[in-house]
Scaffold this active site. Structure first.
Site, PDB file in Angstrom:
ATOM      1  CB  ALA A  50      26.978  19.827 -17.520  1.00 30.42           C
ATOM      2  CB  ILE A  53      37.629  19.651 -15.497  1.00 30.51           C
ATOM      3  CG1 ILE A  53      38.195  19.229 -14.145  1.00 30.51           C
ATOM      4  CG2 ILE A  53      38.728  20.161 -16.410  1.00 30.51           C
ATOM      5  CD1 ILE A  53      39.059  17.978 -14.221  1.00 30.51           C
ATOM      6  CG  ASP A 166      20.335  25.917 -14.740  1.00 29.81           C
ATOM      7  OD1 ASP A 166      19.574  25.111 -14.158  1.00 29.81           O
ATOM      8  OD2 ASP A 166      21.451  25.599 -15.180  1.00 29.81           O
TER       9      ASP A 166
END
Length: 369
Positions: A50, A53, A166
């Site tokens: 997200a 790269i 997360d």
């Protein structure tokens, strides 16, 4: 014990020298990487997330292969900019075998004129999400070793006064030796912060009930819930609670662990939240041994202690490390804690994108004086 090392292919892009030969620019699938000349070609694309790269490259000074993540337009909005700064500060503070390390932040050629951030990490071969989805056989020994390393790293993180917030399979990085490292700390918070729920946009599948119910105060127990979800997913090779929305997410949870009684709702300060839970369809607790027939007795017992609705009754990371399931691996003296607690004291409400840009530039200078 090992896992197959994935092959990502090669990239023949050799790059273009820029800024007087101090930097090299590569075009990777239309993404321009501008890196220090010590990172020699070819740059090999290995992932896309997200936030950007990721490419593998060789560090000619150390002889090591590294992962370079490009965060494009890093200062386009304050939330993403803070997330990048937060991860940099946190990972620089931490030093643990089971937490991914930042090796370098590529220093931009001009301190006041850059929009992309290039962060260099240890290179890992894959992540747990890809392994779970692959045809790679996973034994009980694999599960135990992954879980032990995750909890060992989490003990260190929690001891630094930090909640990850997360944890999910794609954020757990692995190499071919099955070494595991926790990554992506962009949503992490300290235990004392009060603006917990802001910017919380991650997948809901691994979220604890107290987060789904907008509990304003929560603890390290939220990470333990996520670990339980991950353990179940390793064993079944599919997500435990793949809810489409909040309502279905809570239903899937209560269908497995049973609807909470009033004694399990004490952590909810809001009368509205308690009323909402009470009016949900009532489900009995499933038999975990029948639901997870491929799990050992001890693994099932630990899973049940992690997937507890009331966070105050959920097992802690220290208790989990002492559980019989992990007895073959558990060594207290080999499970270090963080010497100094971490503080997000750099995050002031008045912080602007330009302030963050300056702070990140300063961090890059520390790596590249």
């Amino acid at each position: 014990m090992s896992i197959e090392k994935p092959f990502f292919g090669d990239d023949s892009n050799r790059g273009v020298s820029i800024n007087g030969g101090r930097y090299v620019q590569y075009n990777v699938y239309g993404n321009l990487f501008e890196v220090s000349k010590k990172y020699v070609p070819p740059l090999r694309p290995i992932g896309r997330g997200a936030s950007g790269i990721v490419c593998a490259a060789w560090n000619s000074e150390t002889g090591e292969e590294v992962a370079i993540k490009k965060i494009g337009n890093a200062f386009g909005n304050i939330i993403d900019a803070k997330r990048t700064l937060r991860e940099i500060k946190l990972l620089k503070h931490m030093d643990h075998d089971n937490v991914i390390a930042i090796i370098d932040i590529i220093r931009p050629p001009q301190p006041d004129n850059f929009n992309d951030v290039h962060i260099v990490y240890e290179l890992m071969d894959t992540d747990l999400h890809h392994i779970i989805r692959s045809n790679q056989p996973l034994t009980d020994d694999h599960s135990r070793f992954f879980l032990y390393q995750l909890l060992r790293g989490l003990k260190y993180v929690h001891s630094a006064n930090v909640l990850h917030r997360d944890l999910k399979p794609s954020n757990l990085l692995l190499n071919a030796n099955c070494d595991l490292k926790i990554g992506d700390f962009g949503l992490a918070r300290t235990k004392s912060e009060t603006d917990f729920m802001t910017e919380y946009v991650v997948t809901r599948w691994y979220r604890a009930p107290e987060l789904l119910l907008n509990c304003s105060e929560y603890t390290a127990a939220i990470d333990i819930w996520s670990v339980g979800c991950i353990l179940g997913e390793i064993m079944t090779r599919e997500p435990l609670f793949p809810g489409r929305d909040y309502v279905q997410q809570l239903r899937l949870i209560t269908e497995l662990i049973g609807s909470p009684d009033d004694s399990s709702l004490g952590f909810l300060r809001s009368d509205n939240a308690r009323r909402y839970v009470r009016q949900l369809p009532q489900y009995p607790r499933q038999n975990f041994a029948a639901r997870f027939p491929n799990m050992s007795v001890n693994a099932v017992d630990l899973l049940q202690k992690m997937l507890v609705f009331d966070p105050n009754r959920r097992i802690t990371v220290d208790e989990a490390l002492c559980h019989p399931y992990l007895a073959p691996l558990h060594e207290y003296n080999e499970e270090p804690v963080c010497v100094r607690p971490f503080h997000f004291d750099f995050e002031q409400p008045s912080l602007t994108e330009e302030n963050i840009k300056e702070l990140i530039y300063r961090e890059s200078v520390k790596f590249n004086p």
